[in-house]
Motif scaffolding. Structure first.
Motif, PDB file in Angstrom:
ATOM      1  N   GLU A  85       0.966  -1.410  -0.180  1.00 49.09           N
ATOM      2  CA  GLU A  85       0.026  -0.021   0.027  1.00 49.09           C
ATOM      3  C   GLU A  85       0.935   1.254  -0.005  1.00 49.09           C
ATOM      4  N   LYS A  86       1.926   1.131   0.804  1.00 50.27           N
ATOM      5  CA  LYS A  86       2.838   2.494   0.648  1.00 50.27           C
ATOM      6  C   LYS A  86       3.444   2.443  -0.650  1.00 50.27           C
ATOM      7  N   GLU A  87       3.917   1.591  -1.273  1.00 54.95           N
ATOM      8  CA  GLU A  87       4.611   1.627  -2.641  1.00 54.95           C
ATOM      9  C   GLU A  87       3.673   2.272  -3.483  1.00 54.95           C
ATOM     10  N   GLN A  88       2.317   1.661  -3.534  1.00 53.05           N
ATOM     11  CA  GLN A  88       1.355   2.160  -4.524  1.00 53.05           C
ATOM     12  C   GLN A  88       0.988   3.704  -4.250  1.00 53.05           C
ATOM     13  N   LEU A  89       1.034   4.182  -3.069  1.00 60.40           N
ATOM     14  CA  LEU A  89       0.670   5.631  -2.509  1.00 60.40           C
ATOM     15  C   LEU A  89       1.934   6.276  -2.984  1.00 60.40           C
ATOM     16  N   TRP A  90       3.285   5.783  -2.807  1.00 63.91           N
ATOM     17  CA  TRP A  90       4.354   6.689  -3.281  1.00 63.91           C
ATOM     18  C   TRP A  90       4.210   6.859  -4.960  1.00 63.91           C
ATOM     19  N   LYS A  91       3.901   6.045  -5.567  1.00 62.60           N
ATOM     20  CA  LYS A  91       3.799   5.977  -7.099  1.00 62.60           C
ATOM     21  C   LYS A  91       2.736   7.054  -7.721  1.00 62.60           C
ATOM     22  N   ARG A  92       1.673   7.226  -6.578  1.00 62.08           N
ATOM     23  CA  ARG A  92       0.691   8.275  -7.076  1.00 62.08           C
ATOM     24  C   ARG A  92       1.171   9.766  -6.806  1.00 62.08           C
ATOM     25  N   HIS A  93       1.991   9.919  -5.910  1.00 64.56           N
ATOM     26  CA  HIS A  93       2.536  11.175  -5.589  1.00 64.56           C
ATOM     27  C   HIS A  93       3.298  11.847  -6.648  1.00 64.56           C
ATOM     28  N   GLU A 127     -15.387  10.371  -9.435  1.00 62.33           N
ATOM     29  CA  GLU A 127     -15.227   8.838  -9.475  1.00 62.33           C
ATOM     30  C   GLU A 127     -13.529   8.766  -9.215  1.00 62.33           C
ATOM     31  N   VAL A 128     -12.886   9.730  -9.541  1.00 60.94           N
ATOM     32  CA  VAL A 128     -11.361   9.431  -9.242  1.00 60.94           C
ATOM     33  C   VAL A 128     -10.638  10.437  -8.444  1.00 60.94           C
ATOM     34  N   VAL A 129     -11.589  10.814  -7.621  1.00 63.66           N
ATOM     35  CA  VAL A 129     -11.119  11.878  -6.608  1.00 63.66           C
ATOM     36  C   VAL A 129     -10.074  11.307  -5.626  1.00 63.66           C
ATOM     37  N   GLU A 130     -10.280  10.167  -5.210  1.00 56.21           N
ATOM     38  CA  GLU A 130      -9.111   9.544  -4.366  1.00 56.21           C
ATOM     39  C   GLU A 130      -7.902   9.840  -5.109  1.00 56.21           C
ATOM     40  N   GLU A 131      -7.774   9.275  -6.243  1.00 51.54           N
ATOM     41  CA  GLU A 131      -6.469   9.239  -6.996  1.00 51.54           C
ATOM     42  C   GLU A 131      -6.060  10.574  -7.064  1.00 51.54           C
ATOM     43  N   LEU A 132      -6.651  11.646  -7.292  1.00 56.36           N
ATOM     44  CA  LEU A 132      -6.379  13.236  -7.315  1.00 56.36           C
ATOM     45  C   LEU A 132      -5.718  13.586  -6.254  1.00 56.36           C
ATOM     46  N   ARG A 133      -6.784  13.081  -5.249  1.00 62.82           N
ATOM     47  CA  ARG A 133      -6.008  13.740  -3.842  1.00 62.82           C
ATOM     48  C   ARG A 133      -4.329  13.000  -3.348  1.00 62.82           C
ATOM     49  N   ASP A 134      -4.447  11.757  -4.084  1.00 61.06           N
ATOM     50  CA  ASP A 134      -3.190  11.046  -3.579  1.00 61.06           C
ATOM     51  C   ASP A 134      -2.063  11.681  -4.328  1.00 61.06           C
ATOM     52  N   SER A 135      -2.214  12.561  -5.356  1.00 56.56           N
ATOM     53  CA  SER A 135      -1.207  13.042  -6.257  1.00 56.56           C
ATOM     54  C   SER A 135      -0.465  14.065  -5.213  1.00 56.56           C
ATOM     55  N   MET A 138       6.105  12.216 -27.912  1.00 56.42           N
ATOM     56  CA  MET A 138       5.791  12.192 -26.327  1.00 56.42           C
ATOM     57  C   MET A 138       5.170  10.759 -26.133  1.00 56.42           C
ATOM     58  N   GLU A 139       5.987   9.782 -26.101  1.00 53.84           N
ATOM     59  CA  GLU A 139       5.786   8.439 -25.764  1.00 53.84           C
ATOM     60  C   GLU A 139       5.428   8.051 -24.134  1.00 53.84           C
ATOM     61  N   VAL A 140       6.013   8.715 -23.387  1.00 55.74           N
ATOM     62  CA  VAL A 140       6.191   8.548 -22.057  1.00 55.74           C
ATOM     63  C   VAL A 140       5.219   9.435 -21.315  1.00 55.74           C
ATOM     64  N   LYS A 141       4.447   8.867 -20.494  1.00 58.64           N
ATOM     65  CA  LYS A 141       3.289   9.215 -19.598  1.00 58.64           C
ATOM     66  C   LYS A 141       3.624  10.327 -18.588  1.00 58.64           C
ATOM     67  N   CYS A 142       2.924  11.332 -18.621  1.00 55.99           N
ATOM     68  CA  CYS A 142       3.289  12.631 -17.981  1.00 55.99           C
ATOM     69  C   CYS A 142       2.193  12.811 -16.833  1.00 55.99           C
ATOM     70  N   MET A 143       2.631  13.541 -15.869  1.00 53.19           N
ATOM     71  CA  MET A 143       1.890  13.645 -14.427  1.00 53.19           C
ATOM     72  C   MET A 143       1.227  14.923 -14.358  1.00 53.19           C
ATOM     73  N   HIS A 144       1.965  16.122 -14.781  1.00 50.85           N
ATOM     74  CA  HIS A 144       1.471  17.474 -14.902  1.00 50.85           C
ATOM     75  C   HIS A 144       2.089  18.220 -15.885  1.00 50.85           C
ATOM     76  N   VAL A 145       1.664  19.431 -15.964  1.00 50.47           N
ATOM     77  CA  VAL A 145       2.115  20.235 -17.016  1.00 50.47           C
ATOM     78  C   VAL A 145       3.920  20.553 -16.866  1.00 50.47           C
ATOM     79  N   LEU A 146       4.284  20.696 -15.630  1.00 49.11           N
ATOM     80  CA  LEU A 146       5.457  20.743 -15.396  1.00 49.11           C
ATOM     81  C   LEU A 146       6.205  19.626 -15.927  1.00 49.11           C
ATOM     82  N   ASP A 147       5.973  18.528 -15.786  1.00 57.34           N
ATOM     83  CA  ASP A 147       6.554  17.241 -16.179  1.00 57.34           C
ATOM     84  C   ASP A 147       6.451  17.111 -17.607  1.00 57.34           C
TER      85      ASP A 147
END
Length: 460
Positions: free
Chosen positions: A26-34, A99-107, A218-227
């Motif tokens: 669980e900790k590992e998955q949470l760190w991935k979403r940050h 529907e994805v609010v938890e994933e958004l907050r974990d970011s 741009m083949e790599v998944k990005c997380m936000h505009v800065l990324d």
């Protein structure tokens, strides 16, 4: 005693979950979403202004700050325009985002508990900020129709000139990000398509890097505009390979270079040693190479936004595991070559540094301040280039050439003295040669200019 018992029970429960593998997973998955971080004081202490938005807030970290409240009304107007244009009810967007609010907050790491408790407020913020960001991105597209008034304070021509540049800078601050998922959902609901990623990437690249990077690359998944912006700067690989001996390929941390005498010289000293500077074929910060005495570097425009841009990308690399180290390594590499305004002048003449600050001294001070407290990977591409350049400068001829230039050709009076000494030395050699030649040359009696010696006189 009761508190101690609760703590003991908690520790025992965590030990059980670790043995079962669930707690660590669980900790590992949470760190991935940050992916969006509150920058710690030890980093912001060097330049607090570089990490704080000045025109608009995106996300929870700076939401509600007094100097940013003025833009909230414009966010509301942008939402109304967005909904009117796409002709979709707000309920659809709210439902999809919820529907994805938890994933958004974990970011976000960390996230204030108020946003965990008040879900409707968090979803509302994501929709408002996301629609406003999309409208700003689309406003730079001159081919798309503009549904705003010409005198609109943000989206009109006047706003694009005086307001949008500040918004653009704020969009590249790490603490001022929203997950890319928010923008993707808004586009997918708006256009009834699953190709939200492609459309979104096209809009971001047109806004920040028009004409420099193709969307399809741009083949790599990005997380936000800065990324996204960071990956556009580093995604293209080197166009030239740097050769270095196997013995030099060893793991080194940045602090060990100085201890081993491997720190790269300044641009002026490298030029004295015979190193030529040329522009790389691409704009990628990773496209740095050295071969046959030619050091190739990408062109970099240095302006008022350069400091903010680099500091926030470097903060992201510092805080996000797996982000890479390319930007930090590039900044450190440039700092090692830039010690003074003379080094900036060398790089400016070759087109590597485009100085939009005006002062070459200001550019030198900028790079010297950017690399403070920076750590880079000792096995990166730039470390191979650094080793190769160092080995080249250590060759006897290049070392002698650099010492000669440094000793005699830097000071014009020293150069004049050297030329005068060489001239006098040449005259002395010529005088000595003619003197010796005249001594050994036999006299020519046939010459009419030779007076015969008189015979001795005898008395009769």
């Amino acid at each position: 005693m009761e508190q101690e018992t609760k703590w003991v029970i908690q520790i025992n429960e965590e030990l059980k979950s670790i043995n079962g593998g669930t707690w660590e997973h669980e900790k590992e998955q949470l760190w991935k979403r940050h992916c969006i971080y509150k920058i710690p004081p030890r980093v912001t202490a060097l330049n607090k202004k570089a990490y704080k938005p000045q025109a608009v807030s995106f996300g929870p970290y700076h939401h509600g700050e007094e100097h940013l409240k003025e833009m909230e009304d414009h966010k509301h107007r942008a939402l109304i325009h967005f909904l009117k244009r796409c002709k979709k009810p707000i309920e659809v967007f709210y439902h999809c985002m919820n529907e994805v609010v938890e994933e958004l907050r974990d970011s976000y790491n960390p996230l204030d508990p108020i946003w965990m408790q008040d879900t409707p407020r968090f979803v509302q913020m994501m929709i408002l900020d996301g629609c406003f960001m999309l409208e700003v991105l689309r406003g730079s597209d001159t081919t798309a129709p503009n549904h705003y008034a010409d005198n609109d304070p943000v989206f009109g021509e006047h706003g694009k000139l005086y307001v949008v540049p500040y918004i653009k800078r704020d969009m590249l601050m790490l603490e001022n990000q929203i997950p890319l998922m928010v923008l993707r959902i808004l586009i997918q609901v708006e256009t009834d398509t699953t190709q939200g990623d492609e459309l979104l990437m096209e809009q971001i690249l047109k806004f920040f890097s028009p004409g420099t990077v193709e969307t399809g690359k741009m083949e790599v998944k990005c997380m936000h505009v800065l990324d996204v912006y960071r990956k556009t700067l580093i995604q293209q690989g080197p166009t030239h390979r740097t050769r270095v001996s196997k013995a030099s390929r060893r793991k080194l941390w940045w602090g060990s270079w100085e201890q081993e005498g491997e720190i790269i010289r300044s641009a002026t000293e490298l030029q004295d040693a015979g190193v030529q500077f040329k522009k790389s074929r691409s704009q990628s910060l990773s496209d740095v190479s050295f071969m046959k005495g030619v050091l190739r570097l990408p062109t970099l425009v240095v302006d008022d936004t350069t400091e903010y841009m680099f500091l926030n990308m470097m903060a992201f690399e510092r805080l996000h595991g797996g982000a890479g180290n390319e930007v930090s390594a590039y900044v450190f590499f440039m700092d090692t070559m830039i010690d003074s305004e003379m080094d900036v002048a060398v790089l400016h003449r070759t087109g590597i540094v485009v100085n939009a600050l005006g002062s070459e001294k200001a550019v030198a001070q900028l790079f010297n301040s950017l690399s403070r407290d920076v750590a880079v990977d000792g096995e990166g591409v730039l470390d191979v280039v650094r080793m190769s350049v160092s080995n080249y400068c250590k060759q006897p001829w290049n070392l002698w050439r650099a010492n000669l230039i440094h000793t005699y050709f830097r000071n014009p009076w020293a150069l004049v003295s050297l030329v005068a000494a060489l001239f006098l030395f040449a005259l002395t050699i010529l005088q000595t040669f003619f003197t010796i030649a005249q001594y050994y040359q036999p006299p020519d009696h046939s010459s009419p200019f030779i007076i015969p010696s008189p015979r001795p006189w005898h008395r009769p």
